[in-house]
Design an enzyme around this catalytic site. Structure first.
Site, PDB file in Angstrom:
ATOM      1  N   LYS A 190     -27.481 -11.881  -6.403  1.00  0.00           N
ATOM      2  CA  LYS A 190     -28.726 -12.494  -5.970  1.00  0.00           C
ATOM      3  C   LYS A 190     -29.064 -13.837  -6.626  1.00  0.00           C
ATOM      4  O   LYS A 190     -28.858 -14.040  -7.806  1.00  0.00           O
ATOM      5  CB  LYS A 190     -29.889 -11.537  -6.234  1.00  0.00           C
ATOM      6  N   GLU A 233     -41.600 -18.777  -4.079  1.00  0.00           N
ATOM      7  CA  GLU A 233     -42.458 -17.619  -3.797  1.00  0.00           C
ATOM      8  C   GLU A 233     -43.761 -17.696  -4.588  1.00  0.00           C
ATOM      9  O   GLU A 233     -44.838 -17.357  -4.085  1.00  0.00           O
ATOM     10  CB  GLU A 233     -41.715 -16.323  -4.121  1.00  0.00           C
ATOM     11  N   HIS A 282     -41.800 -21.264  16.822  1.00  0.00           N
ATOM     12  CA  HIS A 282     -41.843 -19.791  16.789  1.00  0.00           C
ATOM     13  C   HIS A 282     -40.738 -19.217  15.902  1.00  0.00           C
ATOM     14  O   HIS A 282     -40.310 -18.084  16.104  1.00  0.00           O
ATOM     15  CB  HIS A 282     -41.731 -19.189  18.195  1.00  0.00           C
ATOM     16  N   SER A 304     -31.107 -11.050 -10.055  1.00  0.00           N
ATOM     17  CA  SER A 304     -31.614  -9.677  -9.966  1.00  0.00           C
ATOM     18  C   SER A 304     -30.991  -8.837 -11.067  1.00  0.00           C
ATOM     19  O   SER A 304     -29.833  -9.043 -11.439  1.00  0.00           O
ATOM     20  CB  SER A 304     -31.254  -9.102  -8.604  1.00  0.00           C
TER      21      SER A 304
END
Ligand code: ARG
Length: 458
Positions: free
Chosen positions: A282, A289, A156, A276
């Protein structure tokens, strides 16, 4: 317009409309069938000669012509004809003249295209298997390299218990192994559609069994109509690709999470991350992704294919020409995903300091405490309840589970554990190494798995 290399046309007064010609021609994916069209044709020619349709001399002439064509064009030729079969036919005519027209005896493009596709898919699946093997090996090497690292496991997405990182990594190897097994089955279990012609078979006696054998296929088709209507081999291959994509997407998702600053125990290779334009700090996991995103396309392709097949009347319909387009574009999507994932596996590292902090979470060892009670004779339900109560007490007091004092512990657990015994339960190493159940996460079990995969993958 009259086109060269066309297999048909006698009954037409007018030629095909130019618009229709461009609309209906075999598209890009047809080209991938080229070497297989030659291969299937060579076997067909041999069968024609055996049946006395071609003389030995004609057979030799055609065979050398076909081999010449294979050498002449690249693996994936550009052509003007209606489809790859017409291209091969026309190219052969340029070499052997009208004799070429005999080749298509007792054959339809329907059985030919099915045969070409089956042969192509088998080769592609073998290549895909190699790719998967490469990824499995990279995972195995990483598991060996980081064999002492312990991380939390999750259910979970909540902290569950501790495991060796290598145990976690090996879980993907066994997932991919099921795909490899399915690939092996699919490669081994293909039936040859040749001589099924347009679905009814032919009155010309060709030796279908030898043809199947020569193409390395299991046997001739079980029913000539099914041989022409069937596209399950595409569907199975797409399902195999879907399975790969599903695994890749789950790896990607885990590692996006594990590399976030909140989890923070995985370090992704810089070469596969981006920065970024506004936030200088970043380091984004873009490669993962994109794998996650493209997995959706690969998974969707099988559905798209089922929609192509759904409710198609028997046997061949031109709809089936689109099968290759779906298949090859999906393959183009998937292969780089595997390549990129392999490099990410090779380049990834851990942030041991952060891991040490994460392993300080006492709840990771709550199950160990419960099992300790069970081993000392408490029944499971009571042990579960007692540990739960101890957790509640520690939460109410705002203290760590490991800091609850001895008398309080004994009151709730009904068992007296010395401070030393109690404290030892919260040791990551002791916890993992106690999980000696079959292929569990104990060191000896993990090493045995590594040994097993080393022999399977070498
Ligand atoms: N290009 C066609 C395909 O890919 C080949 C078979 C064509 N057969 C036919 N009867 N039009 O399916």
């Amino acid at each position: 317009m009259e086109k060269t290399g066309q297999f048909w046309g006698g009954r037409f007064k007018e030629g095909m409309d130019e618009l229709m010609w461009n609309f209906s021609r075999g598209r890009k994916a047809d080209r991938f069938l080229f070497p297989y069209d030659i291969k299937a044709t060579l076997v067909h020619v041999k069968a024609l000669a055996k049946a006395g349709i071609l003389s030995e001399q004609e057979q030799r002439k055609i065979e050398s012509g076909l081999k010449k064509i294979l050498d002449l064009y690249n693996r994936e030729p550009d052509y003007e004809e209606e489809d790859i079969h017409s291209f091969v036919q026309e190219s052969l005519r340029e070499i052997v003249g009208v004799l070429a027209d005999k080749v298509h005896t007792a054959r339809s493009r329907n059985d030919l295209v099915a045969c070409d596709s089956i042969l192509a898919i088998r080769d592609i699946l073998i290549t895909l298997k190699d790719k998967i093997r490469g990824l499995q090996r990279a995972i195995l090497e990483k598991a060996e390299e980081l064999s002492d690292v312990i991380i939390p496991s999750y259910t979970h997405l909540q902290s569950a218990q501790v495991v060796y990182l290598s145990h976690y990594l090996l879980s993907f190897i066994s997932g991919f192994q099921r795909v490899v097994d399915f690939i092996d089955w699919t490669v081994e279990n293909q039936y040859c559609p040749l001589t099924a012609c347009a679905g009814s078979g032919t009155s010309i006696g060709l030796d279908a069994e030898s043809m199947a054998r020569e193409l390395g296929l299991k046997a001739p088709y079980l029913n000539s109509m099914d041989a022409i209507a069937n596209r399950d081999y595409f569907l199975d291959a797409l399902y195999i690709m879907e399975r790969v994509a599903l695994l890749l997407s789950r790896m990607a998702e885990d590692w996006i999470i594990y590399s976030s600053s909140e989890f923070g125990f995985l370090n992704l290779p810089e070469g596969f991350c981006t920065g970024s334009s506004i936030m200088p700090h970043k380091k984004n996991p873009d490669a993962l992704e994109l794998i996650r995103a493209r997995a959706g396309k690969v998974i969707g392709a099988k559905q798209q294919f089922s929609l192509l097949l759904k409710a198609l009347p028997m046997t061949y319909n031109r709809d089936l020409q689109e099968d290759k387009e779906i298949f090859f574009s999906t393959l183009d999507e998937l292969i780089p995903m595997i390549d990129v994932m392999k490099e990410i596996v090779r380049g990834m590292g851990v942030k041991q300091e952060r891991i040490n902090e994460v392993l300080e979470n006492d709840y990771l060892y709550a199950t160990d405490l419960m099992e300790e009670l069970i081993k000392r004779g408490v029944d499971r339900a009571s042990a579960h309840k007692a540990v739960g109560r101890l957790i509640r007490l520690s939460e109410e007091r705002g203290m760590r589970l490991r800091d609850v004092d001895r008398t309080e512990r004994e009151k709730i657990l009904g068992i007296d554990l010395s401070d030393e015994e109690y404290r030892a339960i919260f040791s990551p190493k002791r916890s993992v190494d106690s999980k000696r159940s079959y292929n569990g996460t104990a060191k000896e079990r993990v090493l045995a798995q590594i040994e097993y995969w080393t022999s399977v993958l070498s």
